[in-house]
Design an enzyme around this catalytic site. Structure first.
Site, PDB file in Angstrom:
ATOM      1  N   ARG A 177     -19.606 -15.675   2.926  1.00 54.78           N
ATOM      2  CA  ARG A 177     -20.567 -14.842   2.174  1.00 54.78           C
ATOM      3  C   ARG A 177     -20.531 -15.172   0.681  1.00 54.78           C
ATOM      4  O   ARG A 177     -20.569 -14.281  -0.184  1.00 54.78           O
ATOM      5  CB  ARG A 177     -20.287 -13.341   2.387  1.00 54.78           C
ATOM      6  N   SER A 227     -23.780  -4.958   7.211  1.00 51.31           N
ATOM      7  CA  SER A 227     -22.351  -4.675   7.003  1.00 51.31           C
ATOM      8  C   SER A 227     -22.101  -4.496   5.517  1.00 51.31           C
ATOM      9  O   SER A 227     -22.467  -5.355   4.712  1.00 51.31           O
ATOM     10  CB  SER A 227     -21.495  -5.841   7.510  1.00 51.31           C
ATOM     11  N   GLU A 297     -19.541  -6.352   0.462  1.00 53.33           N
ATOM     12  CA  GLU A 297     -20.477  -7.480   0.620  1.00 53.33           C
ATOM     13  C   GLU A 297     -21.798  -7.176  -0.086  1.00 53.33           C
ATOM     14  O   GLU A 297     -22.405  -8.044  -0.694  1.00 53.33           O
ATOM     15  CB  GLU A 297     -20.730  -7.738   2.114  1.00 53.33           C
TER      16      GLU A 297
HETATM   17  C1  FAD Z   1     -29.789  -4.624   9.681  1.00 55.70           C
HETATM   18  C2  FAD Z   1     -29.144  -5.737   8.892  1.00 55.70           C
HETATM   19  C3  FAD Z   1     -28.416  -6.717   9.551  1.00 55.70           C
HETATM   20  C4  FAD Z   1     -27.826  -7.752   8.833  1.00 55.70           C
HETATM   21  N1  FAD Z   1     -27.120  -8.695   9.524  1.00 55.70           N
HETATM   22  C5  FAD Z   1     -26.543  -9.709   8.838  1.00 55.70           C
HETATM   23  C6  FAD Z   1     -25.795 -10.715   9.536  1.00 55.70           C
HETATM   24  O1  FAD Z   1     -25.690 -10.707  10.745  1.00 55.70           O
HETATM   25  N2  FAD Z   1     -25.227 -11.699   8.796  1.00 55.70           N
HETATM   26  C7  FAD Z   1     -25.336 -11.760   7.440  1.00 55.70           C
HETATM   27  O2  FAD Z   1     -24.809 -12.687   6.826  1.00 55.70           O
HETATM   28  N3  FAD Z   1     -26.032 -10.813   6.764  1.00 55.70           N
HETATM   29  C8  FAD Z   1     -26.642  -9.802   7.420  1.00 55.70           C
HETATM   30  N4  FAD Z   1     -27.345  -8.857   6.734  1.00 55.70           N
HETATM   31  C9  FAD Z   1     -27.395  -8.909   5.260  1.00 55.70           C
HETATM   32  C10 FAD Z   1     -28.589  -9.690   4.686  1.00 55.70           C
HETATM   33  O3  FAD Z   1     -29.704  -9.686   5.553  1.00 55.70           O
HETATM   34  C11 FAD Z   1     -28.215 -11.132   4.351  1.00 55.70           C
HETATM   35  O4  FAD Z   1     -27.182 -11.198   3.397  1.00 55.70           O
HETATM   36  C12 FAD Z   1     -29.416 -11.911   3.811  1.00 55.70           C
HETATM   37  O5  FAD Z   1     -29.081 -13.267   3.723  1.00 55.70           O
HETATM   38  C13 FAD Z   1     -29.879 -11.422   2.444  1.00 55.70           C
HETATM   39  O6  FAD Z   1     -31.157 -11.988   2.182  1.00 55.70           O
HETATM   40  P1  FAD Z   1     -32.186 -11.221   1.237  1.00 55.70           P
HETATM   41  O7  FAD Z   1     -33.349 -12.086   1.041  1.00 55.70           O
HETATM   42  O8  FAD Z   1     -32.465  -9.874   1.751  1.00 55.70           O
HETATM   43  O9  FAD Z   1     -31.311 -11.149  -0.080  1.00 55.70           O
HETATM   44  P2  FAD Z   1     -31.359  -9.999  -1.169  1.00 55.70           P
HETATM   45  O10 FAD Z   1     -30.764  -8.754  -0.629  1.00 55.70           O
HETATM   46  O11 FAD Z   1     -32.715  -9.929  -1.722  1.00 55.70           O
HETATM   47  O12 FAD Z   1     -30.352 -10.619  -2.239  1.00 55.70           O
HETATM   48  C14 FAD Z   1     -29.003 -10.798  -1.887  1.00 55.70           C
HETATM   49  C15 FAD Z   1     -28.332 -11.665  -2.951  1.00 55.70           C
HETATM   50  O13 FAD Z   1     -28.919 -12.961  -2.908  1.00 55.70           O
HETATM   51  C16 FAD Z   1     -29.480 -13.290  -4.184  1.00 55.70           C
HETATM   52  N5  FAD Z   1     -30.711 -14.029  -3.961  1.00 55.70           N
HETATM   53  C17 FAD Z   1     -31.764 -13.686  -3.177  1.00 55.70           C
HETATM   54  N6  FAD Z   1     -32.706 -14.644  -3.229  1.00 55.70           N
HETATM   55  C18 FAD Z   1     -32.234 -15.597  -4.072  1.00 55.70           C
HETATM   56  C19 FAD Z   1     -32.764 -16.831  -4.544  1.00 55.70           C
HETATM   57  N7  FAD Z   1     -33.962 -17.308  -4.162  1.00 55.70           N
HETATM   58  N8  FAD Z   1     -31.990 -17.561  -5.381  1.00 55.70           N
HETATM   59  C20 FAD Z   1     -30.790 -17.106  -5.799  1.00 55.70           C
HETATM   60  N9  FAD Z   1     -30.255 -15.942  -5.385  1.00 55.70           N
HETATM   61  C21 FAD Z   1     -30.974 -15.202  -4.536  1.00 55.70           C
HETATM   62  C22 FAD Z   1     -29.726 -11.959  -4.885  1.00 55.70           C
HETATM   63  O14 FAD Z   1     -29.707 -12.110  -6.277  1.00 55.70           O
HETATM   64  C23 FAD Z   1     -28.548 -11.147  -4.367  1.00 55.70           C
HETATM   65  O15 FAD Z   1     -27.400 -11.467  -5.123  1.00 55.70           O
HETATM   66  C24 FAD Z   1     -27.953  -7.808   7.434  1.00 55.70           C
HETATM   67  C25 FAD Z   1     -28.704  -6.829   6.768  1.00 55.70           C
HETATM   68  C26 FAD Z   1     -29.299  -5.800   7.493  1.00 55.70           C
HETATM   69  C27 FAD Z   1     -30.117  -4.778   6.767  1.00 55.70           C
END
Ligand code: FAD
Length: 301
Positions: A177, A227, A297
């Site tokens: 992560r 998580s 996380e």
């Molecule tokens: C129901 C549920 C289930 C999930 N299951 C998992 C799982 O199984 N495994 C897992 O790893 N995660 C899981 N997640 C967490 C999440 O979906 C992941 O971490 C996902 O990769 C985050 O993507 P996002 O676009 O929503 O990021 P955001 O929440 O928008 O951002 C997260 C971080 O990434 C950075 N970021 C976003 N886009 C960029 C970019 N283009 N360039 C630089 N930095 C950027 C942001 O600044 C922030 O620090 C889950 C979440 C939920 C709600």
């Protein structure tokens, strides 16, 4: 340039950006809570995103970049700056065994596109609700796979050099992560993934299995950010929280999920403050009971 003149900059380029002033964080994040975001801007192309990042840097305006907001929590006091949202940048192409996607594309949809093209390797991501940019930044993973297994390279905006750079897998320094992106100074614009030929039916069956396991184990009918804590070395975090007697414990509208103790859910009307207080409670109880320090996380903005 201040935020007022930034709005004029955006108005003059209305075909390149969408923006909302005083946007509700609850509409931008999967936790469905948090205060007002001074300006939420969604660029429609890589060129527009880079131009915006350059303008924000030159004007010293506070900003952060998010994707689909599924791993962030915005403070109840709001975010006094510009939140750049990549969700309108969704181009995806497949060339042979290489899938290239813009940063705002959902990784679940990348997994589906790969399956339809008969390419395996992306199934683990099916059901993760984030974007490509967020997934690369977080090195998202599930069911034994993670982004680092398939990524070839990412094109990024480099704030220091004020230009686009291409980082290969090694330079991305992907850990649990974690990545070089998390340490600041870079924004993922797009990423290339290396996949292998596979049987579309078998890939579909694997994706369906992963999705069923999610539905069975995770409280998907409530808003959350997945998580809340990282895996503690040698432990199952959800089990530690459950064994500390915290399942179902509630502060305001935030609750430690009965279904999966690793999730904090918004049961209705939760504030970011409720979530943070519950995160603190869980962290201190688990430490008192097992001497294990839980690392968060989810990201506070
Ligand atoms: C129901 C549920 C289930 C999930 N299951 C998992 C799982 O199984 N495994 C897992 O790893 N995660 C899981 N997640 C967490 C999440 O979906 C992941 O971490 C996902 O990769 C985050 O993507 P996002 O676009 O929503 O990021 P955001 O929440 O928008 O951002 C997260 C971080 O990434 C950075 N970021 C976003 N886009 C960029 C970019 N283009 N360039 C630089 N930095 C950027 C942001 O600044 C922030 O620090 C889950 C979440 C939920 C709600």
């Amino acid at each position: 340039m201040d935020i007022g003149s930034l709005k004029s900059f955006l108005d003059e380029r209305a075909d390149e950006y969408e923006y909302t002033a005083d946007a509700d964080a609850s509409e931008l994040t999967s936790f469905r809570c948090g205060g007002k975001v001074r300006l939420a801007v969604s660029p429609k192309s890589t060129r527009s995103l880079c131009a915006l990042l350059r303008a924000l840097t030159e004007a010293c305006i506070r900003h952060d970049v998010i994707g689909l907001g599924t791993n962030v929590l915005v403070d109840d006091g709001g975010y006094d700056g510009v939140l750049v949202i990549t969700s309108l940048m969704t181009e995806l192409t497949i060339d042979g065994e290489t899938l290239t996607a813009e940063c705002g594309r959902g990784i679940t949809s990348c997994a589906s596109a790969a399956q339809k093209a008969g390419l395996s390797g992306f199934s683990f991501a099916f059901g993760i609700p984030g974007s490509v940019g967020g997934a690369v930044a977080m090195n998202a993973g599930a069911y034994g796979g993670e982004i680092s297994d398939i990524i070839l390279s990412a094109d990024c905006w480099d704030f220091g050099e004020r230009r686009i750079v291409t980082l290969d897998r090694e330079a991305l320094s992907l850990g649990y992560r974690d990545s070089v992106i998390r340490r600041g100074g870079l924004v993922v614009l797009s990423a290339k993934f290396g996949l292998q030929k596979g049987d579309p039916d078998a890939i579909f069956a694997e994706m369906t299995d992963f999705m069923n396991r999610r539905r069975e184990k995770q409280p998907l009918s409530y808003p959350s950010a997945g998580s809340v804590f990282k895996r503690a070395p040698g432990h199952y975090t959800g089990k530690l929280i459950e064994d500390a007697g915290l399942k179902g414990v509630r502060i305001g509208g935030a609750e430690v999920s009965e279904k999966h103790a690793g999730f904090i859910i918004n049961k209705g009307g939760a504030t970011a403050g409720d979530v943070k207080a519950l995160v603190e409670l869980v962290t201190s109880r688990v430490y008192e009971k097992f001497g294990v320090v839980l690392e968060r996380e989810i990201i506070y903005l």
